[in-house]
Design a protein around this motif. Structure first.
Motif, short mmCIF file in Angstrom:
data_model
loop_
_atom_site.label_atom_id
_atom_site.label_comp_id
_atom_site.label_asym_id
_atom_site.label_seq_id
_atom_site.Cartn_x
_atom_site.Cartn_y
_atom_site.Cartn_z
N THR A 97 0.82 -1.21 0.00
CA THR A 97 0.00 0.00 0.00
C THR A 97 0.85 1.26 0.00
O THR A 97 0.61 2.20 -0.77
N GLN A 119 0.89 4.18 -2.88
CA GLN A 119 0.60 5.57 -2.53
C GLN A 119 1.75 6.48 -2.94
O GLN A 119 1.53 7.60 -3.41
N TYR A 142 -6.24 -0.03 -6.05
CA TYR A 142 -6.02 1.20 -5.29
C TYR A 142 -6.88 2.33 -5.86
O TYR A 142 -7.43 3.16 -5.12
N ASN A 173 -4.66 13.34 -4.53
CA ASN A 173 -3.61 12.93 -5.48
C ASN A 173 -3.70 13.82 -6.72
O ASN A 173 -4.60 13.66 -7.54
#
Length: 513
Positions: free
Chosen positions: A283, A287, A363, A409
Motif C-alpha cells: 500500500t 501511494q 487502489y 492525489n
C-alpha cells in the motif's frame, strides 16, 4: 524423519512425503574464505532467515546436518564458535517503546543462553559486554548473525519522524560491531532494504555489501538448474516455459532465480497464481507512486543509476529504490560505459507484472466488481476487434473515480497518469503490452498485441488546445511501420484527455491494412 535446519534443505513440499534439498553451503565456504563482515539485501521470503540458520549450524559444528552437502568435507568441524543471533523479524514496531522492549528481550535471551551477567545499562554497552564476556568465557571469537535488521524502520516508514528515531536507536546498537572487532569471528547482516552505511553502519568501513554481486546472486532462491534437478519429479507434467515466465527472473547481476515460496506452493496446488505477491500488501509503495506521479508503464524497461537503486534512507525515499529492494523490479543487465554505473531494470516475471498492475487498479477503483467488469469488456473488444468500444469502457472508469481521490492525489494534469491506467488494465488482464515502444522514428506511448492485430496508442492531455494532436503524431511519426507486415492488422488509437473533466475528451481509431 529428523527436520534439518532449513536453508540446508529446501523447504518441505506441503502434503508431500519426500524432502527436497538445495545445497547452498558452497556459499558459506566462499564467504569464510574471502571476508569477515557481510551485508545482504533481498526481498521477503527469499530464504534469508534460512540461510542464517544454515550459517549458525555450521559455526556450531553440527556436522550431522550437512551430510552429503558441499560443506561436509570443506569445513573445520572441530572448532565450535559461539553464535549470537539477533532478529527483528517477529512483531510490528509502532513506537520507540516497542523497539526498546524487543532489544531488551534480545539482550536477555543472550544473557540466559550464555550464562553471563550485565554490569552496564545502555543497550550498546550491554551488547558490547556480551560479546567480550562470551569471547573470554569460550576462548573463541563470536559470530554475529543479524536478521531483518531494517524491519523496525520499515514498519513505520510512513511516519518519518518516528522512522528517524528508530533508525538512530538501531544505529547505536549496530555501532558496537566496529569496536568489538577483536572479539568477532564473522558478521552477517541481512534484511529487505539497503539503508546507506552512513545511516546505520557508520564506521563499519569493511562491511562487504554483496547485494549486487554476481558471485552471490543465487545465494538465496532457486536457479533453474536447481528446479530441473532437485524437483524433476514435480516438473514432469509442468509447462516449463510458462513456469519460467511466471516465476523465474529475479537477478542481481548473476544467475536468475525463482522465489522458493512460489515454487513450492505451485508444486502443491499446480495452478499459476501469485503466491509470493499475495504475502504482502504494498500500500505504501502504491501511494508513493501516486504522490510522485510515477509513470507505471516505465517499469517495463527503465535505466537507473547505481546510486538510485543502491541505497534507501528515511530522508530520501524514491519509488525506484523501493520497487527494486522489495522485488518488483529486478536487474536485467549492467549497461556498458565508463564513469556512471547504470542498470537496465524491468519486471522479474509475469507474476509481478500482472499482480502489481492489478494492485494499482484496486487502489484506484476500490469497487472490484466494476474493475472485473471492465476487464471482461476489454476482452470482448479485442475478441470482436472493436477498439472503438474502449472509449465508453474507459470513460465509465474515469467517471467512477471519486473526486476526493483527485483532491488527495494531484494526478489529473499529467499524461502519464492516464497512460498508466490503460497500461495497468492491459497488463493486469494478461495482454502482451509494451510501453514506450522504441521505433526508428521515436517512441510510441504503448502498443498492445492480440493474435495478429497490433494496437498502437498515443496519449495526450489537451486542455485549451485543438483536438487531434495525438492522431497527427501517430501518422506523422509513422510508428506503425515497425509492425507492418503481411497478415497484420494495425489500429492507431489516439486518446486525448481533459484535466478539468478528468476524463477522455477525444478518442479516435483508424485502421491500417
Amino acid at each position: 524423519m529428523k527436520k534439518l535446519p532449513i536453508g540446508i534443505q529446501s523447504f518441505e513440499i506441503i502434503r508431500s512425503e519426500p524432502h527436497y534439498y538445495v545445497d547452498k553451503t558452497l556459499f558459506i565456504k566462499k564467504l569464510m574464505d574471502t571476508g569477515k563482515y557481510y551485508f545482504l539485501s533481498r526481498p521477503r521470503r527469499f530464504g534469508k532467515s534460512l540461510f542464517l540458520d544454515t550459517l549458525r549450524q555450521a559455526f556450531l559444528g553440527k556436522k550431522e546436518y550437512f551430510k552429503g552437502l558441499f560443506l561436509e568435507n570443506n569445513w573445520d568441524w572441530n572448532t565450535v564458535h559461539p553464535v549470537i543471533r539477533i532478529s527483528f523479524g517477529s512483531g510490528v514496531f509502532r513506537s520507540m517503546e516497542e523497539l526498546r522492549t524487543k532489544i531488551d528481550s534480545i539482550l536477555t535471551d543472550i544473557k540466559n543462553e550464555f550464562l553471563i551477567e550485565y554490569e552496564k545499562n545502555a543497550v550498546n554497552d550491554r551488547l558490547m559486554e556480551a560479546i567480550v564476556k562470551i569471547s573470554r568465557k569460550t576462548g573463541l571469537n563470536v559470530v554475529i548473525l543479524v536478521d531483518e535488521y531494517d524491519k523496525p524502520i520499515l514498519d513505520c516508514i510512513e511516519n518519518k519522524e518516528l522512522a528517524i528515531k528508530i533508525r538512530e536507536e538501531l544505529k547505536n546498537l549496530y555501532s558496537v560491531f566496529k569496536d568489538a572487532d577483536a572479539h568477532l569471528k564473522f558478521v552477517f547482516i541481512t534484511g529487505v532494504s539497503k539503508f546507506s552505511k552512513v545511516s546505520l553502519f557508520s564506521g563499519l568501513n569493511n562491511l562487504n555489501d554483496i547485494t549486487i554481486d554476481s558471485r552471490y546472486s543465487a545465494l538465496c532462491g532457486y536457479t533453474h538448474d536447481d528446479v530441473e534437478e532437485v524437483f524433476k519429479d514435480q516438473m514432469i507434467s509442468v509447462d516449463k516455459e510458462k513456469f519460467r515466465a511466471w516465476y523465474n527472473g529475479y537477478a542481481w547481476l548473476g544467475e536468475k532465480v525463482y522465489n522458493p515460496f512460489d515454487v513450492l506452493l505451485f508444486f502443491d496446488k499446480k495452478e499459476f497464481q501469485p503466491y509470493w505477491f499475495e504475502t504482502a500488501t504494498p500500500t505504501f509503495l502504491i501511494q508513493l507512486m501516486g504522490k510522485q506521479q510515477y509513470f507505471v508503464p516505465s517499469m517495463e524497461d527503465i535505466v537507473l543509476g547505481r546510486e538510485l537503486i543502491g541505497s534507501l534512507d528515511v530522508d530520501m525515499i524514491y519509488v525506484e529504490n523501493l520497487l527494486f529492494q522489495t522485488g518488483y523490479l529486478t536487474i536485467k543487465e549492467k549497461m556498458p560505459g565508463e564513469g556512471m554505473i547504470r542498470f537496465r531494470m524491468g519486471y522479474p516475471n509475469l507474476e509481478v507484472k500482472y499482480s502489481l498492475t492489478n494492485y494499482f487498479l484496486n487502489y484506484l477503483v476500490q469497487d472490484y466488481r466494476k474493475k472485473e467488469n471492465i476487464r471482461s469488456n476489454l476482452y470482448t473488444c479485442f475478441e470482436q476487434e472493436k477498439p472503438e468500444a474502449m472509449e465508453d469502457i474507459f470513460q465509465s472508469f474515469f467517471a467512477s473515480i471519486p473526486h476526493d481521490w483527485y483532491r488527495k492525489n494531484q494526478l489529473a494534469g499529467y499524461e502519464g497518469y492516464y497512460a498508466s491506467i490503460f497500461y495497468c488494465y492491459f497488463a493486469a488482464s494478461g495482454f502482451d503490452v509494451k510501453a514506450e515502444d522504441a521505433t526508428g522514428h521515436g517512441r510510441m506511448d504503448m502498443s498492445v498485441f492480440y493474435k495478429d492485430t497490433v494496437y498502437i496508442f498515443e496519449f495526450k492531455v489537451i486542455e485549451n488546445s485543438t483536438k487531434g494532436r495525438a492522431m497527427e503524431q501517430l501518422h506523422g511519426k509513422q510508428y506503425h511501420r515497425k509492425y507492418a507486415k503481411e497478415g497484420t492488422v494495425i489500429y492507431l488509437i489516439a486518446v486525448e484527455f481533459s484535466k478539468e473533466d478528468r476524463n477522455i475528451k477525444n478518442f479516435e481509431v483508424r485502421s491500417l491494412p
